[in-house]
Design a protein around this motif. Structure first.
Motif, PDB file in Angstrom:
ATOM      1  N   ASN A   1       7.850  12.125 -17.981  1.00  0.00           N
ATOM      2  CA  ASN A   1       8.083  10.679 -18.006  1.00  0.00           C
ATOM      3  C   ASN A   1       7.683  10.137 -16.634  1.00  0.00           C
ATOM      4  N   ASN A   2       6.379   9.982 -16.423  1.00  0.00           N
ATOM      5  CA  ASN A   2       5.834   9.562 -15.136  1.00  0.00           C
ATOM      6  C   ASN A   2       5.622   8.053 -15.067  1.00  0.00           C
ATOM      7  N   HIS A   3       6.113   7.318 -16.031  1.00  0.00           N
ATOM      8  CA  HIS A   3       5.754   5.919 -16.153  1.00  0.00           C
ATOM      9  C   HIS A   3       6.253   5.054 -14.993  1.00  0.00           C
ATOM     10  N   LEU A   4       7.368   5.408 -14.373  1.00  0.00           N
ATOM     11  CA  LEU A   4       7.823   4.638 -13.217  1.00  0.00           C
ATOM     12  C   LEU A   4       6.828   4.779 -12.062  1.00  0.00           C
ATOM     13  N   ALA A   5       6.326   5.986 -11.849  1.00  0.00           N
ATOM     14  CA  ALA A   5       5.328   6.199 -10.795  1.00  0.00           C
ATOM     15  C   ALA A   5       4.037   5.449 -11.118  1.00  0.00           C
ATOM     16  N   TYR A   6       3.622   5.473 -12.389  1.00  0.00           N
ATOM     17  CA  TYR A   6       2.424   4.741 -12.774  1.00  0.00           C
ATOM     18  C   TYR A   6       2.610   3.238 -12.545  1.00  0.00           C
ATOM     19  N   ALA A   7       3.783   2.712 -12.883  1.00  0.00           N
ATOM     20  CA  ALA A   7       4.057   1.293 -12.659  1.00  0.00           C
ATOM     21  C   ALA A   7       3.972   0.977 -11.168  1.00  0.00           C
ATOM     22  N   GLY A   8       4.570   1.836 -10.345  1.00  0.00           N
ATOM     23  CA  GLY A   8       4.498   1.641  -8.892  1.00  0.00           C
ATOM     24  C   GLY A   8       3.070   1.627  -8.390  1.00  0.00           C
ATOM     25  N   GLN A   9       2.224   2.502  -8.949  1.00  0.00           N
ATOM     26  CA  GLN A   9       0.813   2.528  -8.551  1.00  0.00           C
ATOM     27  C   GLN A   9       0.134   1.203  -8.884  1.00  0.00           C
ATOM     28  N   TRP A  10       0.371   0.698 -10.095  1.00  0.00           N
ATOM     29  CA  TRP A  10      -0.271  -0.560 -10.483  1.00  0.00           C
ATOM     30  C   TRP A  10       0.211  -1.707  -9.607  1.00  0.00           C
ATOM     31  N   PHE A  11       1.495  -1.736  -9.286  1.00  0.00           N
ATOM     32  CA  PHE A  11       1.995  -2.804  -8.429  1.00  0.00           C
ATOM     33  C   PHE A  11       1.400  -2.685  -7.016  1.00  0.00           C
ATOM     34  N   LEU A  12       1.237  -1.459  -6.512  1.00  0.00           N
ATOM     35  CA  LEU A  12       0.598  -1.268  -5.199  1.00  0.00           C
ATOM     36  C   LEU A  12      -0.868  -1.687  -5.234  1.00  0.00           C
ATOM     37  N   PHE A  13      -1.566  -1.369  -6.328  1.00  0.00           N
ATOM     38  CA  PHE A  13      -2.960  -1.808  -6.467  1.00  0.00           C
ATOM     39  C   PHE A  13      -3.037  -3.338  -6.438  1.00  0.00           C
ATOM     40  N   ALA A  14      -2.112  -3.993  -7.131  1.00  0.00           N
ATOM     41  CA  ALA A  14      -2.092  -5.460  -7.154  1.00  0.00           C
ATOM     42  C   ALA A  14      -1.828  -6.007  -5.755  1.00  0.00           C
ATOM     43  N   LEU A  15      -0.901  -5.388  -5.027  1.00  0.00           N
ATOM     44  CA  LEU A  15      -0.615  -5.813  -3.661  1.00  0.00           C
ATOM     45  C   LEU A  15      -1.832  -5.612  -2.760  1.00  0.00           C
ATOM     46  N   ALA A  16      -2.501  -4.467  -2.898  1.00  0.00           N
ATOM     47  CA  ALA A  16      -3.700  -4.204  -2.094  1.00  0.00           C
ATOM     48  C   ALA A  16      -4.790  -5.224  -2.409  1.00  0.00           C
ATOM     49  N   ALA A  17      -4.978  -5.558  -3.684  1.00  0.00           N
ATOM     50  CA  ALA A  17      -5.984  -6.556  -4.069  1.00  0.00           C
ATOM     51  C   ALA A  17      -5.630  -7.919  -3.484  1.00  0.00           C
ATOM     52  N   LEU A  18      -4.357  -8.260  -3.467  1.00  0.00           N
ATOM     53  CA  LEU A  18      -3.915  -9.533  -2.895  1.00  0.00           C
ATOM     54  C   LEU A  18      -4.202  -9.578  -1.396  1.00  0.00           C
ATOM     55  N   VAL A  19      -3.916  -8.496  -0.685  1.00  0.00           N
ATOM     56  CA  VAL A  19      -4.173  -8.440   0.751  1.00  0.00           C
ATOM     57  C   VAL A  19      -5.673  -8.547   1.019  1.00  0.00           C
ATOM     58  N   ILE A  20      -6.491  -7.819   0.252  1.00  0.00           N
ATOM     59  CA  ILE A  20      -7.946  -7.879   0.430  1.00  0.00           C
ATOM     60  C   ILE A  20      -8.461  -9.293   0.152  1.00  0.00           C
ATOM     61  N   TYR A  21      -7.924  -9.906  -0.895  1.00  0.00           N
ATOM     62  CA  TYR A  21      -8.329 -11.273  -1.221  1.00  0.00           C
ATOM     63  C   TYR A  21      -7.958 -12.223  -0.090  1.00  0.00           C
ATOM     64  N   ALA A  22      -6.749 -12.114   0.440  1.00  0.00           N
ATOM     65  CA  ALA A  22      -6.319 -12.984   1.535  1.00  0.00           C
ATOM     66  C   ALA A  22      -7.197 -12.793   2.771  1.00  0.00           C
ATOM     67  N   LEU A  23      -7.542 -11.552   3.079  1.00  0.00           N
ATOM     68  CA  LEU A  23      -8.421 -11.296   4.226  1.00  0.00           C
ATOM     69  C   LEU A  23      -9.815 -11.872   3.986  1.00  0.00           C
ATOM     70  N   ALA A  24     -10.325 -11.767   2.777  1.00  0.00           N
ATOM     71  CA  ALA A  24     -11.651 -12.308   2.464  1.00  0.00           C
ATOM     72  C   ALA A  24     -11.658 -13.819   2.559  1.00  0.00           C
ATOM     73  N   VAL A  25     -10.620 -14.469   2.047  1.00  0.00           N
ATOM     74  CA  VAL A  25     -10.533 -15.933   2.121  1.00  0.00           C
ATOM     75  C   VAL A  25     -10.421 -16.370   3.583  1.00  0.00           C
ATOM     76  N   ARG A  26      -9.596 -15.698   4.351  1.00  0.00           N
ATOM     77  CA  ARG A  26      -9.420 -16.043   5.771  1.00  0.00           C
ATOM     78  C   ARG A  26     -10.741 -15.901   6.517  1.00  0.00           C
ATOM     79  N   ARG A  27     -11.483 -14.845   6.222  1.00  0.00           N
ATOM     80  CA  ARG A  27     -12.769 -14.635   6.909  1.00  0.00           C
ATOM     81  C   ARG A  27     -13.769 -15.712   6.515  1.00  0.00           C
ATOM     82  N   ARG A  28     -13.761 -16.096   5.262  1.00  0.00           N
ATOM     83  CA  ARG A  28     -14.703 -17.112   4.792  1.00  0.00           C
ATOM     84  C   ARG A  28     -14.381 -18.485   5.374  1.00  0.00           C
TER      85      ARG A  28
END
Length: 188
Positions: free
Chosen positions: A158-185
């Motif tokens: 039952n690894n689903h909690l870890a998988y959920a954590g991974q997806w939430f971390l991916f979403a957070l990483a995408a948000l940070v990358i997006y914020a850095l890209a917008v700031r640079r632009r």
């Protein structure tokens, strides 16, 4: 990605319910009839049953362990149960080599567990998956073999909690990358 994380949290709850069902099944003392055709319903997994093996048509030695935790090779017989049909997989015990036992069949009593061959996610998604076969692990091994360890319902992953954590971390990483890209632009 957040939706996938939420989906994994829902899957976690579903898997916990399935594990609870398996644990209830293990506690039941009454035997059930072995299912005629795959797939075996979850309500029958980890239940006691028996089957008549008319003859083993193929042996499939696989790594495993005995009831005491000692490693060896599980002797899995693909048994003929009638003139037609898929037959049944029976784990008749553990040995230290690949040599199949001298056994011509008979009645085997044991526990129904998921079989060693389960369809992959891709096979299930494309509709090309053969129904998953269950296996009966014999309570009493054949002469000269050791009793195979019966998997526990608690062994169900039952690894689903870890998988959920991974997806939430991916979403957070995408948000940070997006914020850095917008700031640079926006910089002059």
């Amino acid at each position: 990605m957040i939706a996938l994380g939420v989906w994994q949290l829902q899957r976690k709850a579903e898997k916990e319910g399935l594990i609870a069902l398996y644990q209830r099944n293990m506690a039941m003392s009454a035997t059930v009839a072995y299912p005629d055709l795959p797939p075996v319903p979850d309500a029958l997994l980890y239940r006691k049953s028996s089957v008549v093996c008319l003859e083993p048509v193929r042996w499939d030695p696989r790594s495993g362990s005995d009831a005491k935790g000692q490693a060896g090779f599980r002797m899995i017989a693909d048994c003929r149960t009638g003139a037609e049909g898929p037959g049944v997989l029976v784990d008749v015990g553990i040995t230290d080599d690949f040599t199949p036992p001298k056994w011509s069949g008979g009645t085997v009593a044991g526990t129904i567990v998921p079989g060693p061959e389960q369809p992959t996610l891709i096979e299930r998604m494309t509709g090309k998956a053969a129904p998953a076969r269950a296996m009966l692990i014999a309570d009493k091994p054949l002469p000269g073999l050791r009793a195979s360890a019966v998997p526990s319902a608690a062994d169900t992953p039952n690894n689903h909690l870890a998988y959920a954590g991974q997806w939430f971390l991916f979403a957070l990483a995408a948000l940070v990358i997006y914020a850095l890209a917008v700031r640079r632009r926006l910089r002059p």
